[in-house]
Design an enzyme around this catalytic site. Structure first.
Site, PDB file in Angstrom:
ATOM      1  N   ASP A   1     107.970 -17.642  56.903  1.00 44.23           N
ATOM      2  CA  ASP A   1     107.860 -16.181  56.889  1.00 44.23           C
ATOM      3  C   ASP A   1     107.237 -15.756  58.213  1.00 44.23           C
ATOM      4  OD1 ASP A   1     108.798 -15.276  54.287  1.00 44.23           O
ATOM      5  OD2 ASP A   1     107.090 -16.348  53.449  1.00 44.23           O
TER       6      ASP A   1
ATOM      7  N   ARG B   1     103.231 -16.330  60.784  1.00 46.85           N
ATOM      8  CA  ARG B   1     102.468 -17.541  60.463  1.00 46.85           C
ATOM      9  C   ARG B   1     101.900 -18.243  61.687  1.00 46.85           C
ATOM     10  NH1 ARG B   1     101.877 -15.491  55.687  1.00 46.85           N
ATOM     11  NH2 ARG B   1     103.596 -15.840  54.217  1.00 46.85           N
TER      12      ARG B   1
ATOM     13  N   ARG C   1     105.466  -3.519  56.833  1.00 49.80           N
ATOM     14  CA  ARG C   1     106.522  -4.525  57.026  1.00 49.80           C
ATOM     15  C   ARG C   1     107.900  -3.868  56.984  1.00 49.80           C
ATOM     16  NH1 ARG C   1     105.347  -8.547  52.251  1.00 49.80           N
ATOM     17  NH2 ARG C   1     107.023  -9.786  53.206  1.00 49.80           N
TER      18      ARG C   1
ATOM     19  N   LYS D   1     115.332  -9.226  52.643  1.00 53.83           N
ATOM     20  CA  LYS D   1     114.510  -9.251  51.430  1.00 53.83           C
ATOM     21  C   LYS D   1     113.863  -7.872  51.238  1.00 53.83           C
ATOM     22  CE  LYS D   1     110.560 -11.257  53.906  1.00 53.83           C
ATOM     23  NZ  LYS D   1     109.735 -12.448  54.122  1.00 53.83           N
ATOM     24  N   HIS D   2     113.553  -7.466  49.991  1.00 51.88           N
ATOM     25  CA  HIS D   2     113.589  -8.206  48.727  1.00 51.88           C
ATOM     26  C   HIS D   2     114.564  -7.458  47.820  1.00 51.88           C
ATOM     27  CE1 HIS D   2     109.615  -8.810  50.595  1.00 51.88           C
ATOM     28  NE2 HIS D   2     109.685 -10.052  50.115  1.00 51.88           N
TER      29      HIS D   2
ATOM     30  N   HIS E   1     102.890 -11.049  44.139  1.00 50.69           N
ATOM     31  CA  HIS E   1     102.140 -12.295  44.281  1.00 50.69           C
ATOM     32  C   HIS E   1     101.105 -12.426  43.159  1.00 50.69           C
ATOM     33  CE1 HIS E   1     103.665 -11.748  48.404  1.00 50.69           C
ATOM     34  NE2 HIS E   1     103.624 -13.063  48.471  1.00 50.69           N
TER      35      HIS E   1
ATOM     36  N   ASP F   1     112.473 -15.974  45.519  1.00 50.66           N
ATOM     37  CA  ASP F   1     111.142 -15.917  46.109  1.00 50.66           C
ATOM     38  C   ASP F   1     110.327 -17.043  45.473  1.00 50.66           C
ATOM     39  OD1 ASP F   1     109.006 -15.066  47.646  1.00 50.66           O
ATOM     40  OD2 ASP F   1     109.171 -12.968  47.055  1.00 50.66           O
TER      41      ASP F   1
END
Length: 352
Positions: free
Chosen positions: A74, A82, A149, A179-180, A192, A263
């Site tokens: 990601d 990351r 985002r 996504k998503h 999450h 996911d």
């Protein structure tokens, strides 16, 4: 006595993407990657200390199988990036490109393409094959987990900017993953940690949130990741576990023939489907080509219990995501004038 060296069997990519714990592969992880059900590896910030280490890790992962596993991350820009140190460019949150669009659409398109190119070129120089980007969710100002985002609140702008970004990815030899699906931006809950519920009817979702998927298609967006969101007026299951969403709407109604990734099945938003085996079976049964399991203990449990014949069509779709040409190494990339220009542009928008 034969002196012939043992050769690794050629295993097609399996339907499970797993993670690794640290910066090098352990014996258990090497064993796990040789499991025929494994088709890829997702990396996180914990897997990175510097570029040299990252390159060594990706080489080891690619060498684990005769047909290399797909390595993904990601790496969107903004707060979801990351790898941040040792030369990696700080990329802007995509919302900044949307703000620029409101002032100068052509400049926003150019910067989106350059952002995609820098993102993909740097990852590929370190052996990473795919980034789970772009985010196609609409910005309703509601979802904290999506937030900046998202490119924009207008589906047309999201489509244009994401198309431009994918062109940049492609210039560096990287595929895109939208996504998503069909949209996470309308709900405040974070999948999450919770199970988000979007109460809108199908017609509204297709008209607004899902429009970029219909307009872009699999030629531009060769992979898609559904949301762990329940849309009760369409199906009682989250989109990634719903045959109605994945097979009937995405594949049949929208004509999509790219890879569908679930996911992460260890997220709270996936818990409604049951234990890890039930989650994987539900996602694959819905029409997903590959499921993400980002906990080694649950990955091992799933690999021990899952019994599935990976469809030939899924295998071929996954293979299409692998880079089609060799990438320049990091030092060569740094001396490339196109890259240098693109990187300067990103620095300008990040610094404001």
């Amino acid at each position: 006595m034969s002196s012939k060296k043992k050769t690794k069997p050629v295993l097609p990519p399996g339907p499970v993407m797993v993670d690794v714990a640290g910066t090098t592969l352990t014996k258990d992880e090497k064993r796990r990657l040789r499991n025929p059900l494994v088709g890829g590896v997702i990396l996180f910030a914990r897997n990175f200390t510097d570029r040299r280490q990252l390159c060594a890790l990706t080489r080891a992962i690619h060498k684990a199988r005769k047909e290399p596993l797909l390595i993904a991350v990601d790496h969107e820009g903004g707060r979801v990036q990351r790898f941040r140190d040792d030369g990696f460019t700080a990329l802007p949150p995509m919302q900044e490109l949307g703000k620029l669009w409101d002032r100068d659409p052509l400049a926003a398109m150019r910067l989106a393409t350059e952002a995609g190119y820098v993102l993909a070129a740097e990852l590929r120089a370190c052996g990473v094959d795919l980034s789970f980007t772009p985010v196609l969710d609409l910005d309703y100002g509601v979802s904290k987990v999506i937030g900046n985002r998202a490119f924009h609140h207008d589906a047309r702008v999201v489509t244009m900017l994401s198309r431009a970004l994918t062109q940049g990815l492609a210039l560096a030899g990287m595929a895109a993953c939208g996504k998503h699906f069909p949209g996470h931006g309308f709900v405040g809950a974070d999948s999450h940690h919770e199970i988000p519920v979007d109460p809108r009817p199908l017609a509204r979702i297709l008209k607004d949130d899902a429009a970029p998927y219909a307009w872009l298609g699999d030629l531009v967006m060769p992979a898609v990741m559904p949301a762990h969101v329940i849309y009760p007026k369409v199906d009682a299951q989250p989109a990634g576990f719903s045959r109605r969403w994945v097979s009937e709407i995405l594949r049949e109604r929208l004509g999509y023939d790219g890879v569908v990734f679930s996911d992460d099945l260890t997220m709270e938003g996936a818990s409604v489907a049951g234990d890890i085996l039930a989650r994987a079976e539900a996602a694959l049964g819905a029409g997903c080509d590959m499921v993400l399991v980002c906990r080694p203990d649950l990955a091992d449990e799933l690999l021990d219990r899952l019994q599935v014949q990976h469809p030939a069509a899924s295998v071929e779709r996954i293979r299409r995501l692998l880079p089609r040409f060799a990438a320049p190494d990091w030092d060569t990339l740094q001396n490339d004038s196109r890259y240098q220009h693109a990187r300067r542009l990103q620095s300008q928008i990040v610094s404001g």
